[in-house]
Design an enzyme around this catalytic site. Structure first.
Site, PDB file in Angstrom:
ATOM      1  N   HIS A  34     113.642 -24.562  91.182  1.00  0.00           N
ATOM      2  CA  HIS A  34     113.460 -23.300  91.917  1.00  0.00           C
ATOM      3  C   HIS A  34     113.268 -22.133  90.940  1.00  0.00           C
ATOM      4  O   HIS A  34     112.377 -21.305  91.122  1.00  0.00           O
ATOM      5  CB  HIS A  34     114.678 -23.064  92.815  1.00  0.00           C
ATOM      6  N   HIS A  60     117.431 -15.053  87.796  1.00  0.00           N
ATOM      7  CA  HIS A  60     117.683 -14.212  88.973  1.00  0.00           C
ATOM      8  C   HIS A  60     118.873 -14.660  89.816  1.00  0.00           C
ATOM      9  O   HIS A  60     119.455 -13.850  90.531  1.00  0.00           O
ATOM     10  CB  HIS A  60     116.409 -14.053  89.826  1.00  0.00           C
ATOM     11  N   ASP A  61     119.263 -15.926  89.756  1.00  0.00           N
ATOM     12  CA  ASP A  61     120.422 -16.395  90.542  1.00  0.00           C
ATOM     13  C   ASP A  61     121.651 -16.650  89.664  1.00  0.00           C
ATOM     14  O   ASP A  61     122.659 -17.170  90.154  1.00  0.00           O
ATOM     15  CB  ASP A  61     120.061 -17.683  91.293  1.00  0.00           C
ATOM     16  N   GLU A  64     124.672 -14.355  90.821  1.00  0.00           N
ATOM     17  CA  GLU A  64     125.045 -14.625  92.211  1.00  0.00           C
ATOM     18  C   GLU A  64     125.607 -16.040  92.404  1.00  0.00           C
ATOM     19  O   GLU A  64     126.603 -16.233  93.095  1.00  0.00           O
ATOM     20  CB  GLU A  64     123.803 -14.439  93.099  1.00  0.00           C
ATOM     21  N   ASP A  65     124.977 -17.033  91.797  1.00  0.00           N
ATOM     22  CA  ASP A  65     125.382 -18.428  92.048  1.00  0.00           C
ATOM     23  C   ASP A  65     126.344 -18.987  91.011  1.00  0.00           C
ATOM     24  O   ASP A  65     127.140 -19.871  91.322  1.00  0.00           O
ATOM     25  CB  ASP A  65     124.145 -19.340  92.094  1.00  0.00           C
ATOM     26  N   ASP A 121     110.854 -15.421  95.224  1.00  0.00           N
ATOM     27  CA  ASP A 121     112.048 -16.158  95.666  1.00  0.00           C
ATOM     28  C   ASP A 121     111.892 -16.601  97.120  1.00  0.00           C
ATOM     29  O   ASP A 121     112.121 -17.772  97.464  1.00  0.00           O
ATOM     30  CB  ASP A 121     113.262 -15.223  95.509  1.00  0.00           C
TER      31      ASP A 121
HETATM   32 ZN    ZN Z   1     116.491 -17.792  94.107  1.00  0.00          ZN
END
Ligand code: ZN
Length: 185
Positions: A34, A60-61, A64-65, A121
């Site tokens: 991804h 980018h994640d 957040e992740d 995304d």
């Molecule tokens: Zn993403």
């Protein structure tokens, strides 16, 4: 440092940070797929002119992740990259519905870089809904996601006709995947 080396270092960091994460779809693709897809989309949309954007897309994640500390991103990749990553990071202390509502409201106010990453995304996520939907996502949940993604993207338009077209095609494919084929004529 040569820019392409920095881009590869970011891909390497992303692969390490997301090493045990899988996509939600039934195919359970490694999450790095991804991240590479989103980075490739923004790289193509800008004809390879913006390495900072591509690095931010790879990461980018990460906050957040994987709760990667922002200071680590600043140290390894610089503040401009970290600022873009933060701009596309949801506040996970908020309830999910509120986070989704905020994405729609905030989209038009984002920087050009953040808009490109969000557009890529959502394109990647809709492609997954068409090709490999999550086993526990009902039809209604998939329809909800498609509608929400379109509402967010409505606020991101006007920056890259090519990327917007990729999104529109992904949204059509996701919608088509939920309907039986047209009756033979
Ligand atoms: Zn993403």
């Amino acid at each position: 440092m040569k820019e392409w080396i920095a881009v590869l270092r970011a891909a390497d960091a992303a692969a390490r940070w997301h090493v045990h994460q899988r996509r939600k779809g039934i195919a359970q693709e490694p999450y790095i797929n991804h991240l590479l897809e989103v980075a490739s989309l923004v790289a193509e949309a800008t004809s390879g002119s913006d390495p900072t954007l591509v690095i931010a897309a790879l990461l980018h994640d990460a906050v957040e992740d994987q709760e990667v500390p922002v200071e680590m991103i600043i140290r390894e990749f610089g503040k401009p990259v970290a600022d873009i990553v933060l701009e596309v990071t949801d506040d996970k202390t908020l309830p999910k519905d509120e986070r989704k509502r905020r994405q729609i409201v905030a989209a038009p106010k984002k920087s050009r870089e953040a808009k490109l990453i969000k557009l890529a995304d959502k394109t990647s996520n809709l492609r997954t809904i068409a090709a490999s939907p999550a086993a526990d996502w009902s039809v209604n949940r998939r329809l909800d996601y498609i509608e929400w993604a379109k509402a967010v993207v409505a606020g991101l338009r006007g920056i890259s006709p090519w990327l917007e077209q990729q999104f529109d095609e992904a949204a059509s494919a996701a919608e088509r995947s939920l309907n039986p084929p047209m009756a033979g004529v």
